[in-house]
Design a protein around this motif. Structure first.
Motif, short mmCIF file in Angstrom:
data_model
loop_
_atom_site.label_atom_id
_atom_site.label_comp_id
_atom_site.label_asym_id
_atom_site.label_seq_id
_atom_site.Cartn_x
_atom_site.Cartn_y
_atom_site.Cartn_z
N ARG A 52 16.40 -52.71 -102.12
CA ARG A 52 16.96 -51.38 -102.42
C ARG A 52 16.04 -50.32 -101.85
O ARG A 52 14.85 -50.25 -102.16
CB ARG A 52 17.13 -51.19 -103.92
N THR A 53 16.61 -49.47 -101.00
CA THR A 53 15.86 -48.38 -100.41
C THR A 53 15.93 -47.12 -101.25
O THR A 53 14.95 -46.38 -101.37
CB THR A 53 16.40 -48.08 -98.99
N LEU A 54 17.10 -46.87 -101.86
CA LEU A 54 17.34 -45.62 -102.55
C LEU A 54 18.08 -45.83 -103.86
O LEU A 54 18.86 -46.78 -104.00
CB LEU A 54 18.21 -44.70 -101.68
N ILE A 55 17.83 -44.94 -104.81
CA ILE A 55 18.66 -44.78 -106.00
C ILE A 55 19.04 -43.31 -106.01
O ILE A 55 18.20 -42.44 -106.29
CB ILE A 55 17.93 -45.19 -107.28
N SER A 321 19.24 -48.40 -95.06
CA SER A 321 20.24 -47.99 -96.04
C SER A 321 20.30 -49.05 -97.11
O SER A 321 19.69 -50.12 -96.99
CB SER A 321 21.61 -47.79 -95.38
N ASN A 322 21.03 -48.77 -98.18
CA ASN A 322 21.14 -49.73 -99.27
C ASN A 322 22.14 -50.82 -98.97
O ASN A 322 23.07 -50.62 -98.18
CB ASN A 322 21.59 -49.00 -100.55
N PRO A 323 21.99 -51.99 -99.60
CA PRO A 323 23.02 -53.01 -99.48
C PRO A 323 24.31 -52.53 -100.12
O PRO A 323 24.30 -51.76 -101.08
CB PRO A 323 22.43 -54.21 -100.26
N THR A 324 25.42 -52.96 -99.56
CA THR A 324 26.72 -52.57 -100.10
C THR A 324 27.01 -53.36 -101.38
O THR A 324 26.77 -54.56 -101.47
CB THR A 324 27.83 -52.86 -99.07
#
Length: 329
Positions: A52-55, A321-324
């Motif tokens: 996870r890159t972002l929340i 980017s985040n995983p889908t």
């Protein structure tokens, strides 16, 4: 604080207490990262990582302490640059002196948020004060959206009041929760709050269903939507839920930091203290810092040299980017 550490943390998908179906909570484990120096202060990093890159727009989370500064050396971060982000400093104990290239000289104290906007470029220092014996807190970054990533430098301070909900005392330092709204401006919809949960209690909060949320446990063992989180773990909950139930499973007060925001759909490039959209953005920012460009300005009042930028990797830095994941899963 930087993001050059490469070892990914593990991702554990949580399960509900008795195995019943419920909201899926991904559990992100922290990894230890030394900040440098002969007595390196070690932080526990949960964002970014491969899983996870972002929340929301939250792109970086370091959790440190409680550190005895006579052993760890405390915090002494010399002048260093930032671009394309906002830094959010939140302490549980101790005190940090902040200086930046806008001329701001401020203290970071427990229960008071300091937010600095890097935008096109800013430089600052972070030094724990001589009176600090125990240093304990979190350092967080927020990625700026493309239309605002070259915005002007800015600095804000806010001391949020405690709001009581069920068995929790809540301090909202960004966004809105529990009927309180922080006046600190952000460029995307965000939430940042400290919660102290009474021993053995369960608290249900109304949350924004369009947000994804992350819960970082500072102290205790806390169940998030049925999934148990240990100290320094970060639980992730996808959008699609309008309530969040937290249970303190211990007989002592538990403390957590709740982060949230609308999913940040833009890909970003993070390297060292820079957030951009391409490898070229990073190269340009690094060159400007190394050449002491006016882009970052100068920090007055720090007795020491600037931190030089690390060497660039022998490869193009790829956007992340985040995983889908299905909404509400």
């Amino acid at each position: 604080m930087s993001n050059v550490e490469a070892d990914p943390a593990e991702l554990r998908c949580g399960a509900t207490e008795h195995g019943e179906p419920g909201p899926r909570v991904d559990v992100l484990s922290a990894r230890d990262v030394p900040l440098g120096g002969p007595r390196a202060m070690t932080v526990r990093r949960t964002l970014p990582q491969r899983a996870r890159t972002l929340i929301g727009a939250w792109c970086f989370a370091d959790h440190y302490g409680p550190d005895d500064v006579t052993v760890s050396g405390g915090m002494d971060v010399a002048p260093h640059p930032h671009t394309g982000l906002q830094t959010v400093s939140w302490l549980f104990s101790g005190e940090i002196e902040h200086r930046d290239s806008m001329g701001n000289h401020a203290m970071v104290r427990p229960g008071e948020v300091n937010l600095m906007t890097g935008g096109l470029g800013i430089a600052h220092t972070e030094v724990s004060t001589p009176d600090t014996t125990i240093l304990h807190g979190v350092q967080l970054w927020v990625a700026l959206p493309a239309e605002h990533r070259d915005t002007a430098r800015d600095f804000r301070h806010h001391a949020p009041p405690a709001v009581r909900v069920g068995g929790a005392d809540i301090r909202v330092f960004l966004g809105s929760l529990a009927g309180d709204t922080s006046p600190v401006p952000t460029f995307t919809a965000l939430l940042g709050a400290e919660l102290v949960l009474d021993p053995g209690t369960t608290t249900t909060l109304t949350i924004d269903a369009t947000f994804e949320h992350g819960l970082l446990v500072d102290r205790g063992t806390v169940r998030m939507a049925g999934t148990s989180l240990e100290q320094a773990e970060l639980g992730y909950l996808a959008p699609g839920h309008d309530t969040l139930t937290l249970t303190n499973e211990t007989d002592e007060p538990a403390r957590v930091v709740l982060l949230g925001g609308e999913p940040f759909e833009e890909e970003i490039v993070m390297w060292w203290n820079f957030v951009g959209r391409s490898h070229a953005d990073i190269v340009e920012a690094r060159e400007a810092w190394q050449n002491a460009s006016d882009r970052f300005g100068h920090v007055e009042g720090y007795d020491g040299d600037r931190i030089p930028a690390p060497a660039l990797p022998n490869a193009t830095i790829a956007p992340r980017s985040n995983p889908t994941r299905p909404k509400g899963a």
